[in-house]
Design a protein around this motif. Structure first.
Motif, PDB file in Angstrom:
ATOM      1  N   ARG A  53       0.822  -1.208   0.000  1.00  0.00           N
ATOM      2  CA  ARG A  53       0.000   0.000   0.000  1.00  0.00           C
ATOM      3  C   ARG A  53       0.854   1.255   0.000  1.00  0.00           C
ATOM      4  NH1 ARG A  53      -5.238  -0.875   3.867  1.00  0.00           N
ATOM      5  NH2 ARG A  53      -5.551   1.259   3.120  1.00  0.00           N
ATOM      6  N   VAL A 135      -8.724  -2.162  -4.378  1.00  0.00           N
ATOM      7  CA  VAL A 135      -9.676  -1.677  -3.386  1.00  0.00           C
ATOM      8  C   VAL A 135     -11.054  -2.233  -3.737  1.00  0.00           C
ATOM      9  CG1 VAL A 135     -10.760   0.357  -2.349  1.00  0.00           C
ATOM     10  CG2 VAL A 135      -8.350   0.436  -3.031  1.00  0.00           C
ATOM     11  N   ARG A 152     -13.353   8.023  -0.077  1.00  0.00           N
ATOM     12  CA  ARG A 152     -12.089   7.432   0.361  1.00  0.00           C
ATOM     13  C   ARG A 152     -10.921   8.391   0.139  1.00  0.00           C
ATOM     14  NH1 ARG A 152      -7.826   4.157  -1.152  1.00  0.00           N
ATOM     15  NH2 ARG A 152      -7.351   2.505   0.352  1.00  0.00           N
ATOM     16  N   PRO A 177      -4.016   2.584   8.700  1.00  0.00           N
ATOM     17  CA  PRO A 177      -4.079   1.120   8.616  1.00  0.00           C
ATOM     18  C   PRO A 177      -3.073   0.421   9.531  1.00  0.00           C
ATOM     19  CG  PRO A 177      -4.196   2.055   6.417  1.00  0.00           C
ATOM     20  CD  PRO A 177      -3.880   3.188   7.349  1.00  0.00           C
ATOM     21  N   GLN A 186      -7.820  -1.556   7.783  1.00  0.00           N
ATOM     22  CA  GLN A 186      -8.605  -0.448   7.234  1.00  0.00           C
ATOM     23  C   GLN A 186      -8.107   0.871   7.802  1.00  0.00           C
ATOM     24  OE1 GLN A 186     -12.668  -1.965   8.238  1.00  0.00           O
ATOM     25  NE2 GLN A 186     -13.139  -1.287   6.153  1.00  0.00           N
ATOM     26  N   HIS A 189      -9.979   6.314   6.092  1.00  0.00           N
ATOM     27  CA  HIS A 189     -10.612   6.552   4.791  1.00  0.00           C
ATOM     28  C   HIS A 189     -11.299   5.287   4.280  1.00  0.00           C
ATOM     29  CE1 HIS A 189      -6.524   5.222   4.412  1.00  0.00           C
ATOM     30  NE2 HIS A 189      -6.573   5.075   3.105  1.00  0.00           N
ATOM     31  N   ASP A 190     -10.736   4.112   4.608  1.00  0.00           N
ATOM     32  CA  ASP A 190     -11.389   2.851   4.239  1.00  0.00           C
ATOM     33  C   ASP A 190     -12.686   2.654   5.025  1.00  0.00           C
ATOM     34  OD1 ASP A 190      -9.649   1.587   2.290  1.00  0.00           O
ATOM     35  OD2 ASP A 190      -8.177   1.441   3.896  1.00  0.00           O
ATOM     36  N   LYS A 191     -12.648   2.998   6.301  1.00  0.00           N
ATOM     37  CA  LYS A 191     -13.843   2.817   7.138  1.00  0.00           C
ATOM     38  C   LYS A 191     -14.986   3.713   6.660  1.00  0.00           C
ATOM     39  CE  LYS A 191     -11.197   1.497  11.263  1.00  0.00           C
ATOM     40  NZ  LYS A 191     -11.619   0.089  11.323  1.00  0.00           N
ATOM     41  N   THR A 195     -14.503   0.180   2.528  1.00  0.00           N
ATOM     42  CA  THR A 195     -13.672  -0.557   1.596  1.00  0.00           C
ATOM     43  C   THR A 195     -12.560  -1.286   2.341  1.00  0.00           C
ATOM     44  OG1 THR A 195     -12.266   1.399   1.234  1.00  0.00           O
ATOM     45  CG2 THR A 195     -14.078   1.028  -0.324  1.00  0.00           C
ATOM     46  N   VAL A 196     -11.927  -2.196   1.623  1.00  0.00           N
ATOM     47  CA  VAL A 196     -10.768  -2.918   2.139  1.00  0.00           C
ATOM     48  C   VAL A 196      -9.815  -3.113   0.969  1.00  0.00           C
ATOM     49  CG1 VAL A 196     -11.733  -5.212   1.742  1.00  0.00           C
ATOM     50  CG2 VAL A 196     -10.048  -4.889   3.548  1.00  0.00           C
ATOM     51  N   VAL A 197      -8.520  -3.158   1.251  1.00  0.00           N
ATOM     52  CA  VAL A 197      -7.516  -3.302   0.192  1.00  0.00           C
ATOM     53  C   VAL A 197      -6.997  -4.735   0.214  1.00  0.00           C
ATOM     54  CG1 VAL A 197      -5.418  -2.375  -0.839  1.00  0.00           C
ATOM     55  CG2 VAL A 197      -6.890  -0.893   0.528  1.00  0.00           C
TER      56      VAL A 197
END
Length: 201
Positions: A53, A135, A152, A177, A186, A189-191, A195-197
Motif C-alpha cells: 500500500r 480496493v 475514500r 491502517p 482499514q 478513509h477505508d472505514k 472498503t478494504v484493500v
C-alpha cells in the motif's frame, strides 16, 4: 516353551488429547489470521500488505507530482506574464495570487477525479495496479461505488485543509491502517468508504 510376552505400554489418553490440542493450535496459528478478510459471497481474500500500500501511494504521488509539475510550469508562465504586464502593481499581485489558488485547486480536483474514477472503474490506481493490489467494497467484494471511491480520497484531502494541524491529520489518516484494531488493515478513509484493500489474485 513359553509364549513371548508382548511389549505392551499403556497409553495415557490425556497425553494424546494434549498432543492433538497442540497440533490443532499449531495449525490454527499458522493460518492467515489477520492476513485475510472474509467478504460475503466472495470468500476469504488476502489483504494487501502495508508495504504494498505504501509503495502504491508513493507511485501515485510521483504521478501526481509529475502532472503537478507540468501544471506549475504553465501556471508560472501565466503568473510571469501577469507580473510583466502589471509592472508590479497591487492589482497584478492580487491576480497572481488568485491564479495560484485556482491552480492548486485544479491540481487537488484532478487528484480526486483520477483516484475516484480509477477506483470506481478498475478498483485500483496506476500505483495499485503496479503493486498488484485492489480496493473493493467490504460488503460486496466488488469495486467501490463512485461515491465511496470519492469519500475514500476526500477524507484525507479535507483533513489537509485544516489550519495548522491539517497536514499531520492527513498523514495520520494515510498511516491509520498501521494501527487498525479490526484486523482488516482499514484506514480511516477505508472505514468511511466501507472498503478494504486486498491482494489482486
Amino acid at each position: 516353551m513359553s509364549n513371548p510376552t508382548p511389549n505392551f505400554q499403556p497409553q495415557n489418553p490425556h497425553m494424546n488429547q494434549s498432543y492433538q490440542g497442540q497440533q490443532s493450535f499449531g495449525q490454527q496459528s499458522s493460518g492467515s489470521g489477520s492476513e485475510s478478510v472474509e467478504i460475503p459471497g466472495k470468500g476469504t481474500r488476502t489483504l494487501a500488505s502495508i508495504g504494498q500500500r505504501a509503495l502504491a501511494r508513493i507511485i501515485d504521488a510521483l504521478i501526481a507530482g509529475f502532472a503537478g509539475g507540468i501544471a506549475a510550469v504553465i501556471l508560472g508562465g501565466i503568473i510571469g506574464a501577469i507580473a510583466s504586464a502589471s509592472d508590479g502593481s497591487d492589482a497584478g499581485f492580487g491576480l497572481a495570487i488568485i491564479v495560484t489558488g485556482v491552480g492548486i485547486l485544479f491540481i487537488a480536483i484532478a487528484g480526486l477525479v483520477y483516484e475516484t474514477l480509477m477506483l470506481a472503474r478498475f478498483g485500483a490506481t496506476l500505483g495499485k495496479m503496479a503493486m498488484k493490489i485492489k480496493v473493493v467494497s467490504l460488503e460486496t467484494g466488488e469495486t467501490p461505488r463512485l461515491v465511496n471511491a470519492a469519500l475514500r480520497f476526500a477524507l484525507p484531502g479535507l483533513m489537509a485543509i485544516i489550519p495548522i494541524v491539517g497536514s499531520l491529520a492527513s498523514l495520520a489518516c494515510w498511516l491509520s491502517p498501521l494501527f487498525d484494531g479490526s484486523g482488516r488493515r482499514q484506514g480511516w478513509h477505508d472505514k468511511v468508504a466501507k472498503t478494504v484493500v486486498i491482494a489482486n489474485s
